[in-house]
Enzyme design. Structure first.
Site, PDB file in Angstrom:
ATOM      1  CD  GLU A  12      -2.981  -1.453   2.224  1.00 40.58           C
ATOM      2  OE1 GLU A  12      -4.051  -1.870   1.961  1.00 40.58           O
ATOM      3  OE2 GLU A  12      -2.466  -1.329   3.473  1.00 40.58           O
ATOM      4  CG  ASP A 196     -11.751  -8.338  -0.746  1.00 38.55           C
ATOM      5  OD1 ASP A 196     -10.786  -7.820  -0.558  1.00 38.55           O
ATOM      6  OD2 ASP A 196     -12.676  -8.387  -0.061  1.00 38.55           O
TER       7      ASP A 196
HETATM    8  N1  ADE Z   1      -9.314  -5.358   3.229  1.00 41.41           N
HETATM    9  C1  ADE Z   1      -9.538  -5.536   1.949  1.00 41.41           C
HETATM   10  N2  ADE Z   1     -10.440  -6.705   1.701  1.00 41.41           N
HETATM   11  C2  ADE Z   1     -10.865  -7.024   3.202  1.00 41.41           C
HETATM   12  C3  ADE Z   1     -11.746  -8.002   3.542  1.00 41.41           C
HETATM   13  N3  ADE Z   1     -12.342  -8.715   3.053  1.00 41.41           N
HETATM   14  N4  ADE Z   1     -12.032  -7.865   4.956  1.00 41.41           N
HETATM   15  C4  ADE Z   1     -11.213  -7.110   5.601  1.00 41.41           C
HETATM   16  N5  ADE Z   1     -10.358  -6.159   5.386  1.00 41.41           N
HETATM   17  C5  ADE Z   1     -10.083  -6.156   3.747  1.00 41.41           C
END
Ligand code: ADE
Length: 230
Positions: A12, A196
């Site tokens: 990041e 995601d």
């Molecule tokens: N950061 C990116 N995706 C995530 C997820 N599914 N759960 C928690 N933090 C995240």
């Protein structure tokens, strides 16, 4: 002015460090901090490691030790709101902590006495973000970001966070960073690019899209730096 830019993971902050010159590394409190300059603005950049405990520590160090007077968070998040797609940018207009639970004592989820369920980022930094988005033709979304010390990869859990907090995206550091900045009166801004959808594909998608989405967020944050300093 000295601006802190914080991520949770190396991926990041790497896109930031790649764009900066004259970087010096300072090791402090079990972490590395990178001092740099961008278009005449002093920056201190760090990744905290994942989760609320580490991000609380790093945000505090950036403010108390490195004397940063603004904090920008850059990173990735899981989407809750169905309109958010992988790579989309969302900033927090408020943040909550979805796994904070003393409901056994009659309190709402995300609340402890003398605390607050929602913490609100700085309105001037939000205005600057909107200006950057407009000038660059970027579709910047806004919404509630829910933080917790869990990687969410279940539609049921995601649905619960959505209905309980009316949240649009989720991650693992935003609220704790917000809490530190709010308490120390440091204007802050939390930006995330979607990696995601926090469902059963989440861990696969996260691994696949982390780097690309992290760069989308980091590039936007650097555009903001230039404007904040003006
Ligand atoms: N950061 C990116 N995706 C995530 C997820 N599914 N759960 C928690 N933090 C995240």
């Amino acid at each position: 002015m000295r601006i802190a830019i914080l991520g949770a993971m190396p991926e990041e902050i790497e896109p930031l460090l790649e764009k900066l010159e004259k970087i010096s590394r300072i090791d402090y409190a079990d972490n590395s901090y990178y001092k740099a300059e961008y278009k005449g603005v002093e920056l201190v950049i760090a990744y905290s490691k994942i989760g609320c405990a580490f991000s609380t520590l790093t945000a505090t160090v950036l403010i108390e030790h490195f004397k940063c007077d603004r904090l920008l968070f850059s990173g990735v998040a899981g989407a809750i709101n169905e309109t958010l797609k992988i790579g989309d940018l969302i900033y927090a207009n408020k943040l909550c902590k979805h796994d904070l639970d003393i409901t056994a004592f009659g309190h709402p989820h995300g609340f402890v006495p003398e605390g607050q369920v929602y913490i609100y980022p700085d309105s001037d930094l939000i205005t600057i973000a909107k200006e950057v988005a407009k000038e660059k033709g970027i579709d910047l979304k806004e919404g509630t970001i829910a933080t917790g010390d869990q990687f969410i990869s279940s539609s049921e859990k995601k649905e619960w966070i959505k209905t309980t907090f009316n949240a649009d995206a989720l991650e693992m550091e935003g609220y704790s960073v917000a809490l530190v900045c709010d308490a120390l009166n440091v204007p802050f801004f939390i930006l995330r690019a979607i990696s995601d959808s926090a469902d059963s594909d989440a861990s696969f998608d996260f691994d696949t899209f982390l780097e690309k989405s992290a760069k989308v967020s980091a590039d936007f944050i650097l555009e903001m730096v230039e404007k904040i300093a003006k």
